[in-house]
Design an enzyme around this catalytic site. Structure first.
Site, PDB file in Angstrom:
ATOM      1  N   TRP A   1      -9.497   4.266   2.617  1.00 50.93           N
ATOM      2  CA  TRP A   1      -8.331   5.125   2.960  1.00 50.93           C
ATOM      3  C   TRP A   1      -7.984   5.458   1.544  1.00 50.93           C
ATOM      4  CZ3 TRP A   1      -3.513   4.175   1.011  1.00 50.93           C
ATOM      5  CH2 TRP A   1      -3.495   3.025   0.663  1.00 50.93           C
TER       6      TRP A   1
ATOM      7  N   GLU B   1     -10.260  -0.141  17.026  1.00 49.48           N
ATOM      8  CA  GLU B   1     -11.205  -1.522  16.958  1.00 49.48           C
ATOM      9  C   GLU B   1     -10.526  -2.408  18.293  1.00 49.48           C
ATOM     10  OE1 GLU B   1     -10.322  -0.269  13.866  1.00 49.48           O
ATOM     11  OE2 GLU B   1     -12.509  -0.065  13.932  1.00 49.48           O
TER      12      GLU B   1
ATOM     13  N   GLU C   1       0.805  -1.338   0.097  1.00 53.41           N
ATOM     14  CA  GLU C   1       0.089   0.090   0.037  1.00 53.41           C
ATOM     15  C   GLU C   1       0.782   1.190   0.267  1.00 53.41           C
ATOM     16  OE1 GLU C   1      -2.740  -0.170   3.184  1.00 53.41           O
ATOM     17  OE2 GLU C   1      -3.888  -1.831   2.475  1.00 53.41           O
TER      18      GLU C   1
ATOM     19  N   ASP D   1     -18.711   2.945  11.799  1.00 49.89           N
ATOM     20  CA  ASP D   1     -17.247   2.801  11.566  1.00 49.89           C
ATOM     21  C   ASP D   1     -17.062   3.771  10.383  1.00 49.89           C
ATOM     22  OD1 ASP D   1     -14.785   1.823  11.695  1.00 49.89           O
ATOM     23  OD2 ASP D   1     -15.095   0.357  10.331  1.00 49.89           O
TER      24      ASP D   1
ATOM     25  N   THR E   1       0.831   1.908  10.932  1.00 56.40           N
ATOM     26  CA  THR E   1       0.755   1.676   9.707  1.00 56.40           C
ATOM     27  C   THR E   1       0.967   2.745   8.580  1.00 56.40           C
ATOM     28  OG1 THR E   1      -1.637   1.630   9.669  1.00 56.40           O
ATOM     29  CG2 THR E   1      -0.518  -0.544   9.943  1.00 56.40           C
TER      30      THR E   1
END
Lengths: 102, 567
Positions: B398, B200, B84, B308, B182
């Site tokens: 994202w 979470e 990513e 969420d 991350t």
């Protein structure tokens, strides 16, 4: 009278190992993931325990998170192991067709 | 003897010059970072510049010749997790990351220059909800700076890959308490700004600043107010201490205003029935000073969120002409389905329009800034089973949008997935305890199983699409826009594509070995334009969506560079 550097070192080392062992005992989060054990428990439940497998499938189909349902259907000890292996369990349940949603 | 001395002096002078040149070639000062968008040969800042627009003025690759784009090299990253990261390009070297390594690659040949591996305790994975990934590094004064999954920040020498400094995020940041890192850091005004994941797992999210030269921890600002602070009354009892509000996607920076803009994530737990109030400042955009972490303003997109709908999507900076006046804004394509445009100086809401199917709110009140909630939302809070759009994955997630100032449009990879949702009787939360999906019930709702996403060209002020290109699975890749009116993006089944920014017509496609979640960039070397992207399936959608279209996509991270065929 002073202790030698090596004996101080080994004393500290022993203390550190003792603390680490104690921490590992009381802190399940820091425990290593034993995924083969978890995988076996999942496979046994889904493939050999018709009653619990049916309940698992029914609750997941109704929208419950597959990891949460699995944790509820196994023993408390196995639920702890699943929690430690949360990520690996998610990957495996996805492969088995029960992705824990997000 | 005199001649020998003169020769020695010349040698010393030459060495000093070479050393100085070498140092300056590797130095990326604050000014270099500020000017990144004006120097398209290199790519120095996450988002291709402090605005985060992911726009390049380069035009050598255009609609007429993009069909001649060919792969020049591919580089295996020796990893099976999601790829990513945002590649940095500096003086012919590409720097990129995976969760367990940082790599420097010759930009023209694809050969590895150095690779530094990073280890973290295996139990770290327990609190990585959404894929074992890393989204990239920052470059500053000859250092490659990145976060590690176990909450460390590390700076590597850009020439050698050797560690310059390493810092641990101070307590209570730990895997045991639900924290992981991350995202890519952002260097702003000499400060490394980083965020955390973990909403979470009942953590309390924050942003932090570290000295970019030394790694010294400078400040931490919690995204959720503490006892006695303004907004803590939007939490019930002590729930703010485990209230989530993470910051796992990189923000942007305005050097003129000296403001960093950063989005915050969902409240913890997902189940809203333990919470009372708006849960400030979860699902918000926060503007803060990079030197001190001081909050200057904040705007909450989704108060009391049950779904969420993280507000982490990078707040993109731009200057838009609004009512005849140029105005500095930040724009966010929010996971909840509204496209927000805020005044960059004070956070005032200027526009908020749905850019896809949304059923939990009829719109956003521009005067109060609050959603016009529908009965779906109220029923969800009451514990009833409802059908709601978008799903927990959001209308986008994202993956970054890009902005083309020429067309005036945002290019957004979106999802077209709804859900049934039910919040049962909740359980109490403790730090580190899972508080996300397990706290609610949800099933996937699709209108068409063959259209789970669109790439859309969207007007930022209206949310309306000029065009929409459907995809079988949603694209988790970011988009890249160029002045030649091309849009580059990747597909989860591995195709790297170029589309016409004016029409959405597919102009070029190349099949990479795995699914693309990466962030394409374009750059120039010796007068030739190149495009680079990472391939490698993984991340939250591949792991948790159960999308049958992805069943046969092989894993394997790699990085690819493309150029026009000119032999």
């Amino acid at each position: 009278m002073t202790r030698s550097r090596s004996s101080v070192f080994f004393g500290l080392k022993s203390a550190a190992i003792g603390i680490m062992l104690a921490a590992a005992t009381v802190c399940p989060v820091g425990a290593a993931c034993e995924f083969p054990v978890v995988k076996q428990a999942i496979d046994i439940m889904l493939d050999q325990d018709a009653e619990r497998a049916a309940k698992f499938r029914r609750e997941v189909a109704a929208g419950s998170d597959s990891i949460a349902v699995m944790e509820a259907l196994v023993s408390p000890e196995m639920a702890k192991k699943i929690d430690v292996c949360r990520f690996e369990t998610a990957e495996y349940l996805t492969k088995r067709g029960f992705p824990p949603f997000h | 003897m005199k001649q020998a001395n003169q020769a020695a002096l010349r040698l010393v002078a030459t060495l000093a010059f070479v050393a100085g040149f070498s140092a300056s070639a590797f130095a990326q000062s604050t000014d270099d970072l500020k000017n990144d968008e004006k120097t398209p040969a290199d790519v120095l800042v996450y988002g291709m510049g402090y605005s985060g627009q992911r726009y390049s003025p380069l035009t050598q690759i255009n609609k007429d010749n993009v069909s001649k784009l060919v792969p020049l090299w591919g580089h295996a990253l020796t990893d099976n997790r999601g790829a990513e990261a945002f590649p940095i390009v500096k003086d012919g070297v590409i720097y990129t990351t995976i969760h367990s390594a940082t790599v420097a690659i010759d930009a023209l040949t694809g050969r590895q220059i150095w690779r530094t591996t990073h280890e973290y305790p295996p139990e770290t994975l327990r609190v990585v909800c959404c894929g074992v990934v890393n989204r990239g590094a920052a470059i500053y004064e000859g250092k490659i700076i990145r976060a590690l999954m176990d909450n460390h920040i590390i700076a590597l020498d850009a020439k050698t890959g050797k560690e310059v400094w390493k810092a641990k995020s101070p307590d209570p940041t730990s895997v045991e308490n639900g924290y992981a890192m991350t995202g890519a850091p952002l260097v702003a005004n000499g400060v490394v700004v980083v965020g955390v994941a973990g909403a979470e797992y009942s953590h309390r999210g924050f942003l932090e600043g570290y000295d970019a030269e030394t790694g010294k921890h400078l400040w931490r600002t919690y995204n959720i107010p503490g006892k006695g602070e303004k907004g803590v009354d939007t939490w019930k009892g002590e729930t703010h201490l485990v209230g989530g509000g993470s910051s796992w996607v990189t923000g942007t920076y305005d050097p003129d205003l000296d403001l960093v803009y950063w989005g915050t994530g969902n409240p913890s737990p997902w189940n809203p029935r333990t919470r009372e109030g708006d849960a400030l400042w979860t699902n918000s955009i926060i503007a803060l000073r990079p030197k001190t972490g001081e909050h200057v303003w904040a705007y909450q997109m989704t108060p009391a969120d049950p779904f969420d709908y993280d507000g982490v999507h990078t707040p993109m900076r731009a200057t838009l002409n609004i009512e005849g006046q140029p105005r500095k804004v930040v724009m966010q394509a929010n996971r909840g389905g509204f496209l927000y445009v805020l005044d960059a100086t004070n956070g005032k809401l200027l526009a908020a329009n749905a850019y896809g199917k949304v059923t939990w709110a009829d719109g956003i009140d521009l005067k109060t800034g609050r959603p016009k909630w529908t009965q779906v939302y109220h029923d969800a809070l009451a514990g009833k089973n409802v059908t709601v759009w978008p799903s927990v994955s959001g209308l986008t997630n994202w993956q970054h949008m890009s902005f083309n100032p020429g067309t005036g449009l945002l290019y957004i990879n979106t999802l077209h997935i709804g859900m049934t949702y039910e919040a049962p009787e909740p359980q109490a939360m403790t730090p580190g305890k899972p508080s996300g999906p397990g706290s609610v019930k949800r099933t996937t709702v699709l209108e068409d199983p063959n259209v789970r996403g669109y790439l859309k060209a969207v007007d930022p002020m209206t949310g309306k699409s000029k065009w929409e290109a459907p995809y079988r699975s949603p694209n988790w890749s970011s988009t890249l826009s160029t002045a030649s009116n091309l849009v580059f993006t990747g597909v989860m089944t591995g195709e790297f594509q170029a589309l016409d920014a004016d029409t959405g017509k597919l102009l070029w496609s190349f099949q990479t070995p795995s699914g693309i979640l990466g962030q394409p960039v374009t750059w120039e070397r010796n007068g030739k334009q190149y495009v680079t992207v990472m391939s490698g399936i993984g991340g939250v959608y591949a792991l948790r969506a159960g999308d049958p279209n992805l069943a046969n996509v092989p894993a394997g991270a790699s990085i690819w560079t493309f150029g026009l065929f000119d032999k």
